[in-house]
Enzyme design. Structure first.
Site, mmCIF file in Angstrom:
data_model
loop_
_atom_site.group_PDB
_atom_site.id
_atom_site.type_symbol
_atom_site.label_atom_id
_atom_site.label_comp_id
_atom_site.label_asym_id
_atom_site.label_seq_id
_atom_site.Cartn_x
_atom_site.Cartn_y
_atom_site.Cartn_z
ATOM 1 N N ASP A 97 31.424 22.244 30.627
ATOM 2 C CA ASP A 97 30.883 23.853 30.770
ATOM 3 C C ASP A 97 29.661 23.591 29.919
ATOM 4 O OD1 ASP A 97 30.986 26.361 28.681
ATOM 5 O OD2 ASP A 97 33.286 26.358 29.351
ATOM 6 N N LYS A 130 31.082 36.768 33.849
ATOM 7 C CA LYS A 130 31.900 37.694 34.453
ATOM 8 C C LYS A 130 31.797 39.401 33.541
ATOM 9 C CE LYS A 130 34.193 36.877 30.414
ATOM 10 N NZ LYS A 130 35.938 37.116 29.142
ATOM 11 N N TYR A 135 29.365 41.542 40.720
ATOM 12 C CA TYR A 135 30.681 40.372 40.047
ATOM 13 C C TYR A 135 31.707 40.562 41.011
ATOM 14 C CZ TYR A 135 34.394 38.850 37.733
ATOM 15 O OH TYR A 135 35.776 38.312 36.751
ATOM 16 N N ASN A 137 28.107 30.606 27.444
ATOM 17 C CA ASN A 137 29.050 31.817 26.949
ATOM 18 C C ASN A 137 30.746 31.460 26.084
ATOM 19 O OD1 ASN A 137 29.535 34.605 26.983
ATOM 20 N ND2 ASN A 137 30.921 34.576 28.358
ATOM 21 N N LYS A 162 32.713 37.005 43.731
ATOM 22 C CA LYS A 162 34.550 36.515 43.720
ATOM 23 C C LYS A 162 35.463 36.937 44.800
ATOM 24 C CE LYS A 162 34.690 35.766 39.271
ATOM 25 N NZ LYS A 162 35.369 33.997 38.849
ATOM 26 N N PHE A 169 44.633 40.609 36.209
ATOM 27 C CA PHE A 169 44.436 41.300 36.544
ATOM 28 C C PHE A 169 43.561 41.606 34.772
ATOM 29 C CE2 PHE A 169 45.864 44.307 39.912
ATOM 30 C CZ PHE A 169 45.809 43.212 40.832
ATOM 31 N N SER A 220 39.545 37.497 41.122
ATOM 32 C CA SER A 220 39.965 39.195 40.091
ATOM 33 C C SER A 220 40.171 39.951 40.895
ATOM 34 C CB SER A 220 38.150 39.408 38.683
ATOM 35 O OG SER A 220 38.134 40.507 38.748
ATOM 36 N N PHE A 276 37.359 27.818 36.671
ATOM 37 C CA PHE A 276 37.110 28.756 35.173
ATOM 38 C C PHE A 276 35.627 29.337 35.362
ATOM 39 C CE2 PHE A 276 40.897 27.877 33.512
ATOM 40 C CZ PHE A 276 42.290 28.397 33.784
ATOM 41 N N ASN A 317 32.301 44.277 25.740
ATOM 42 C CA ASN A 317 32.334 44.971 27.472
ATOM 43 C C ASN A 317 33.844 45.510 27.760
ATOM 44 O OD1 ASN A 317 29.645 44.675 28.373
ATOM 45 N ND2 ASN A 317 30.669 42.606 28.826
ATOM 46 N N ASN A 318 35.182 44.950 27.000
ATOM 47 C CA ASN A 318 35.800 45.120 27.220
ATOM 48 C C ASN A 318 37.206 45.495 26.115
ATOM 49 O OD1 ASN A 318 35.765 41.811 29.076
ATOM 50 N ND2 ASN A 318 36.090 43.898 30.183
HETATM 51 P P1 NAD Z 1 34.448 32.862 29.498
HETATM 52 O O1 NAD Z 1 33.037 33.662 29.946
HETATM 53 O O2 NAD Z 1 35.053 32.946 28.066
HETATM 54 O O3 NAD Z 1 34.417 31.494 30.384
HETATM 55 C C1 NAD Z 1 33.685 31.455 31.051
HETATM 56 C C2 NAD Z 1 33.301 29.571 30.312
HETATM 57 O O4 NAD Z 1 32.474 29.094 31.951
HETATM 58 C C3 NAD Z 1 32.778 29.949 29.428
HETATM 59 O O5 NAD Z 1 32.627 28.592 28.643
HETATM 60 C C4 NAD Z 1 30.869 30.045 29.885
HETATM 61 O O6 NAD Z 1 30.013 28.838 28.970
HETATM 62 C C5 NAD Z 1 31.309 29.031 31.054
HETATM 63 N N1 NAD Z 1 30.182 28.939 32.703
HETATM 64 C C6 NAD Z 1 29.269 29.982 32.325
HETATM 65 N N2 NAD Z 1 28.913 30.102 33.476
HETATM 66 C C7 NAD Z 1 28.853 28.639 33.409
HETATM 67 C C8 NAD Z 1 27.960 27.238 34.527
HETATM 68 N N3 NAD Z 1 26.976 27.534 35.202
HETATM 69 N N4 NAD Z 1 28.164 26.303 34.390
HETATM 70 C C9 NAD Z 1 28.782 25.651 33.619
HETATM 71 N N5 NAD Z 1 30.328 26.719 32.719
HETATM 72 C C10 NAD Z 1 29.819 27.536 32.969
HETATM 73 O O7 NAD Z 1 35.314 34.322 30.672
HETATM 74 P P2 NAD Z 1 36.365 34.209 30.862
HETATM 75 O O8 NAD Z 1 37.272 35.171 30.723
HETATM 76 O O9 NAD Z 1 37.464 33.053 29.860
HETATM 77 O O10 NAD Z 1 37.032 33.855 32.174
HETATM 78 C C11 NAD Z 1 37.432 32.780 32.979
HETATM 79 C C12 NAD Z 1 36.871 33.012 34.327
HETATM 80 O O11 NAD Z 1 37.902 34.493 35.245
HETATM 81 C C13 NAD Z 1 36.129 33.589 35.229
HETATM 82 O O12 NAD Z 1 35.388 32.841 36.370
HETATM 83 C C14 NAD Z 1 35.508 35.196 35.437
HETATM 84 O O13 NAD Z 1 34.919 35.768 36.270
HETATM 85 C C15 NAD Z 1 37.990 35.098 35.524
HETATM 86 N N6 NAD Z 1 37.857 36.369 35.291
HETATM 87 C C16 NAD Z 1 38.362 37.039 33.769
HETATM 88 C C17 NAD Z 1 38.911 38.006 33.691
HETATM 89 C C18 NAD Z 1 38.721 38.746 31.892
HETATM 90 O O14 NAD Z 1 38.895 39.949 32.421
HETATM 91 N N7 NAD Z 1 38.146 37.806 31.462
HETATM 92 C C19 NAD Z 1 39.598 38.214 34.940
HETATM 93 C C20 NAD Z 1 39.381 37.760 35.543
HETATM 94 C C21 NAD Z 1 39.486 36.982 36.368
HETATM 95 C C1 WQD Z 2 39.440 48.707 30.565
HETATM 96 C C2 WQD Z 2 39.832 50.216 30.156
HETATM 97 C C3 WQD Z 2 37.905 51.615 31.000
HETATM 98 C C4 WQD Z 2 36.474 49.562 26.901
HETATM 99 C C5 WQD Z 2 36.858 44.455 33.765
HETATM 100 C C6 WQD Z 2 36.318 43.636 34.575
HETATM 101 C C7 WQD Z 2 37.616 43.424 35.629
HETATM 102 C C8 WQD Z 2 38.039 42.334 35.049
HETATM 103 C C9 WQD Z 2 38.583 42.272 33.952
HETATM 104 C C10 WQD Z 2 37.384 40.111 35.658
HETATM 105 C C11 WQD Z 2 38.657 51.448 31.466
HETATM 106 C C12 WQD Z 2 38.404 51.453 28.828
HETATM 107 C C13 WQD Z 2 36.685 49.736 27.744
HETATM 108 C C14 WQD Z 2 35.835 50.851 25.910
HETATM 109 C C15 WQD Z 2 36.540 52.492 27.039
HETATM 110 N N1 WQD Z 2 37.110 40.941 34.426
HETATM 111 N N2 WQD Z 2 37.654 51.220 27.983
HETATM 112 N N3 WQD Z 2 35.694 52.410 26.177
HETATM 113 O O1 WQD Z 2 36.800 47.528 33.810
HETATM 114 O O2 WQD Z 2 39.903 46.956 33.434
HETATM 115 O O3 WQD Z 2 38.357 45.469 34.357
HETATM 116 O O4 WQD Z 2 37.894 42.656 33.318
HETATM 117 O O5 WQD Z 2 37.577 39.874 36.220
HETATM 118 O O6 WQD Z 2 36.877 42.424 37.199
HETATM 119 O O7 WQD Z 2 35.434 44.944 35.494
HETATM 120 O O8 WQD Z 2 37.980 46.159 31.409
HETATM 121 O O9 WQD Z 2 38.785 46.537 29.209
HETATM 122 O O10 WQD Z 2 36.203 46.906 30.265
HETATM 123 O O11 WQD Z 2 38.269 48.259 30.363
HETATM 124 O O12 WQD Z 2 37.570 53.637 26.928
HETATM 125 O O13 WQD Z 2 35.114 50.046 24.880
HETATM 126 O O14 WQD Z 2 39.118 50.613 29.210
HETATM 127 O O15 WQD Z 2 37.731 52.426 31.216
HETATM 128 O O16 WQD Z 2 40.408 51.807 31.509
HETATM 129 P P1 WQD Z 2 38.123 47.258 33.962
HETATM 130 P P2 WQD Z 2 37.652 46.663 30.732
#
Ligand code: NAD
Ligand code: WQD
Length: 340
Positions: A33, A87, A151, A37, A155, A180, A127, A83, A200-201
């Site tokens: 890692d 993201k 993004y 992030n 994927k 999801f 994703s 991972f 963001n989330n």
């Molecule tokens: P996160 O940012 O918490 O974890 C990602 C990790 O990868 C971090 O520790 C970061 O430091 C490391 N990283 C990033 N770029 C790197 C690089 N170039 N080299 C080495 N390490 C690197 O994110 P997360 O939520 O744990 O997501 C993990 C995976 O799941 C990602 O691929 C993300 O796209 C995917 N994903 C996440 C979600 C979500 O909502 N959290 C949903 C669907 C898919």
């Molecule tokens: C959830 C709901 C917003 C923030 C993201 C990525 C997706 C996947 C999962 C990586 C939505 C609403 C949010 C706020 C709000 N990640 N919302 N106020 O957008 O479904 O998915 O994370 O792969 O690719 O797009 O997740 O948590 O941002 O939003 O009303 O301040 O909450 O509109 O309906 P999202 P989110």
């Protein structure tokens, strides 16, 4: 014989929970890692939570071929869980090239190193965002991909590359898991989601409001074609996602080539339902205000998890209340996250 798993991005939100799950199941875990992030502190907490340490941690970029060679030369890696990626959807619109470079370039660099070192088994983080503005829910793995931002395109591109490679390299086994909306935290409170800056989330935003770090939630639109007009998502506990990876490792050799699975609960929750659930577990009011829709958001994304349940017997076990409870517990015990 003990199996060794290389976890790229293992210090991140989903990666750290997955490392705990693997350690508790007897795997040796090697993490790579770059901490772009995440905090290295997360790996200390992984060891504390699991009661045993990971075998090794490399602070390096997954695109760094020399670093990858060192890792593969130093450990007999049986499988890789990839991972490491960026993201943030909004950021990907602003700096798309960085996303293609890290997410796609990182994956091809990893694949090249795996190939060179005779490692052929991979679990890939995909994703639900690849489904884009889905018109029918719930989404099966056969629902058409229609990414709507860079993004999601990274994927989907990785999935295409992996699928193509599997057709050309018969020894390769790939499982792409389309998560999801992962949320929640480890119930013991040492591990959770610790986003840098303004979240963001929605889930980490709710936690930070409840703990007093943010004022109010801006609800992005209440005029969607959903029961209460706010966006509906399939929130899945991060512990269920972590368990899904451990189960995936057991099934890597079930079928040749690449297979794709949704990881979701099959149950959708609206933003306002989430607000109410969080108020209930935290006992704190969550002030909110309805604002404009967020560009790029869709009305509803809910998984049909039937394929993964039929194949592996895996299903999500936690509900939204448990996600809120564990996220709130982590937030209270770590009001400033890992302290970075
Ligand atoms: P996160 O940012 O918490 O974890 C990602 C990790 O990868 C971090 O520790 C970061 O430091 C490391 N990283 C990033 N770029 C790197 C690089 N170039 N080299 C080495 N390490 C690197 O994110 P997360 O939520 O744990 O997501 C993990 C995976 O799941 C990602 O691929 C993300 O796209 C995917 N994903 C996440 C979600 C979500 O909502 N959290 C949903 C669907 C898919
Ligand atoms: C959830 C709901 C917003 C923030 C993201 C990525 C997706 C996947 C999962 C990586 C939505 C609403 C949010 C706020 C709000 N990640 N919302 N106020 O957008 O479904 O998915 O994370 O792969 O690719 O797009 O997740 O948590 O941002 O939003 O009303 O301040 O909450 O509109 O309906 P999202 P989110």
């Amino acid at each position: 014989m003990t199996q060794t798993v290389l976890v790229t991005g293992g210090a991140g939100f989903i990666g750290s929970h997955t490392c705990v799950e693997l350690l508790l199941s007897g795997y040796e875990v090697v993490v790579l890692d770059d901490h772009s992030n995440s905090s290295p502190e997360a790996l200390e907490r992984v060891a504390k939570t699991a009661g045993r340490p990971i075998a090794a941690a490399y602070s390096a970029d997954v695109r760094d071929r020399r670093a990858l060679d060192t890792v593969f030369a130093g450990h007999r890696v049986d499988a890789v869980i990839h991972f490491a990626a960026k993201k943030a959807v909004g950021e990907s619109v602003r700096i798309p090239l960085a996303y293609y470079d890290i997410n796609v370039g990182g994956t091809t660099a990893l694949l090249a190193a795996m190939h060179a070192h005779g490692v052929h088994r991979l679990v890939f983080s995909s994703s639900c965002s690849i489904y884009g503005d889905a018109t029918t829910v719930p989404l099966t793995e056969d629902s058409p991909a229609a990414p709507t931002n860079p993004y999601a395109t990274t994927k989907w591109t990785c999935e295409r590359i992996l699928d193509d490679l599997c057709r050309r390299l018969p020894e390769l086994r790939v499982l792409a898991l389309r998560y999801f909306n992962p949320a929640g935290a480890h119930p013991e409170g040492l591990l959770g989601e610790d986003p840098r800056g303004v979240p963001n989330n929605v889930m980490p935003f709710l936690s930070q409001i409840a703990v007093g770090r943010r004022g109010e939630l801006r609800v992005f639109g209440d005029d969607y074609p959903t029961p209460d007009g706010t966006g509906v998502r399939d929130y899945i506990h991060v512990a269920d996602v972590a368990e899904g990876h451990r189960v995936a490792l057991d099934h890597l050799d079930d079928t040749p080539g690449m297979s794709v699975f949704n990881l979701g609960t099959g149950h959708g929750s609206s933003v306002l339902e989430l607000v109410r659930a969080f108020e209930e577990v935290s006992g704190r009011p969550i002030p909110y205000r309805i604002v404009e829709r967020r560009p790029g958001d869709v009305a509803e994304l809910v998984a049909d998890p039937a394929k993964v349940t039929a194949a592996w017997g895996w299903r999500a076990r936690h509900d939204v209340a448990a996600m809120c409870r564990d996220a709130w517990n982590f937030q209270q015990l770590n009001p400033r996250g890992y302290g970075l």
